[in-house]
Design an enzyme around this catalytic site. Structure first.
Site, mmCIF file in Angstrom:
data_model
loop_
_atom_site.group_PDB
_atom_site.id
_atom_site.type_symbol
_atom_site.label_atom_id
_atom_site.label_comp_id
_atom_site.label_asym_id
_atom_site.label_seq_id
_atom_site.Cartn_x
_atom_site.Cartn_y
_atom_site.Cartn_z
ATOM 1 N N ALA A 86 0.830 -1.204 0.000
ATOM 2 C CA ALA A 86 0.000 0.000 0.000
ATOM 3 C C ALA A 86 0.863 1.253 0.000
ATOM 4 O O ALA A 86 1.834 1.353 0.750
ATOM 5 C CB ALA A 86 -0.923 -0.003 1.216
ATOM 6 N N TYR A 150 7.676 11.621 -1.264
ATOM 7 C CA TYR A 150 7.619 10.264 -1.797
ATOM 8 C C TYR A 150 9.003 9.625 -1.794
ATOM 9 O O TYR A 150 9.186 8.486 -1.355
ATOM 10 C CB TYR A 150 7.052 10.305 -3.215
ATOM 11 C CG TYR A 150 6.904 8.947 -3.868
ATOM 12 C CD1 TYR A 150 5.865 8.102 -3.516
ATOM 13 C CD2 TYR A 150 7.805 8.519 -4.838
ATOM 14 C CE1 TYR A 150 5.721 6.857 -4.120
ATOM 15 C CE2 TYR A 150 7.676 7.292 -5.448
ATOM 16 C CZ TYR A 150 6.627 6.457 -5.080
ATOM 17 O OH TYR A 150 6.503 5.218 -5.676
#
Length: 253
Positions: A86, A150
């Protein structure tokens, strides 16, 4: 490869890479818990595959992870294979990125892996067999422009698996990271739409732009990541531990 009798858990198992890995594990005989926030989607993709078991779970929410993993283990036994897949991919120039954006990415991509692995490991004994795999990214090995949060989150999960491999050295549980480049999934399609709108190009041009981020300038397919995950789950990879495996058409770092 026979995983009959083993319980696997795949976070983000309703789409893309996670779903492809989950289906491969089920085909190899494992009972596979697939998790995500959209239970209806999980139920839809699990329909017709008896060894896929949907479970609503938000990896960014600690009680959801702890309760979800406890329920899954109670129903199907210790989690021998854990695929921490995820994640969210959000980008912004660093000077415009807010702390809320930073924390949202970290909560899912890094905290979520911490919670998932900690919960899965709690179901196993020191002598048990296990495979803990995180889906990182080429952004875990080099910086991506305009995606500082990220990039940091994906570097973080690599540090986590390296630490866990050392902490559990000598056991039958291994910890590894897969680092794919741009994979042809819904995330790439969504990003292509955003890039096209922002840069004034067509979506086909935006997809080609992302494909150039892979060394062979071609978007990856999910089965390429799944193949690597299944190898790590095999006995042939029993001595592969604490590693980062690049899947990007060439050398990344």
């Amino acid at each position: 490869m026979d995983h009959a009798g083993r319980h696997a858990l795949v976070t983000g198992g309703g789409t893309g890479i996670g779903l492809d890995i989950a289906r491969a594990l089920a085909a190899a005989g494992a009972e596979v818990t697939i998790t995500g926030r959209d239970l209806d989607r999980l139920k839809a993709v699990a329909a017709g595959t008896p060894r896929l078991h949907p479970l609503a779970m938000d990896v960014a929410d600690e009680p959801s992870v702890r309760d979800g993993i406890a329920a899954a283990a109670g129903a199907r036994g210790p989690i021998a294979i854990c695929i921490a897949n995820a994640g969210i991919a959000e980008g912004a120039p660093f000077h415009r990125e807010t702390l809320d954006q930073w924390r949202r990415v970290m909560a899912t991509n890094l905290d979520g892996v911490f919670l998932t692995f900690q919960g899965a490991l709690a179901t196993l004994g020191r002598e048990d067999w296990g495979r803990m795999i995180v889906i990182s990214s080429i952004a875990g090995l080099r910086g991506l422009k305009g995606a500082s949060a990220y990039t940091a989150s994906k570097h973080g999960v690599i540090g986590l698996i390296r630490a866990l491999s050392e902490e559990n050295m000598g056991s039958r549980i291994t910890f590894n990271a897969l680092c794919p480049g741009y994979v042809d999934t819904a995330i790439v399609s969504r990003n292509a739409t955003e890039i096209a709108a922002r840069q004034g190009m067509t979506e086909a041009e935006a997809r080609a732009y992302m494909a150039r981020g892979n060394r062979h300038k071609t978007l990856l397919q999910t089965d390429e990541v799944t193949g690597a995950a299944m190898w790590l789950c095999s006995e042939a990879a029993r001595s592969v531990n604490g590693q980062t495996i690049q899947i990007a058409g060439g050398q990344v770092a």
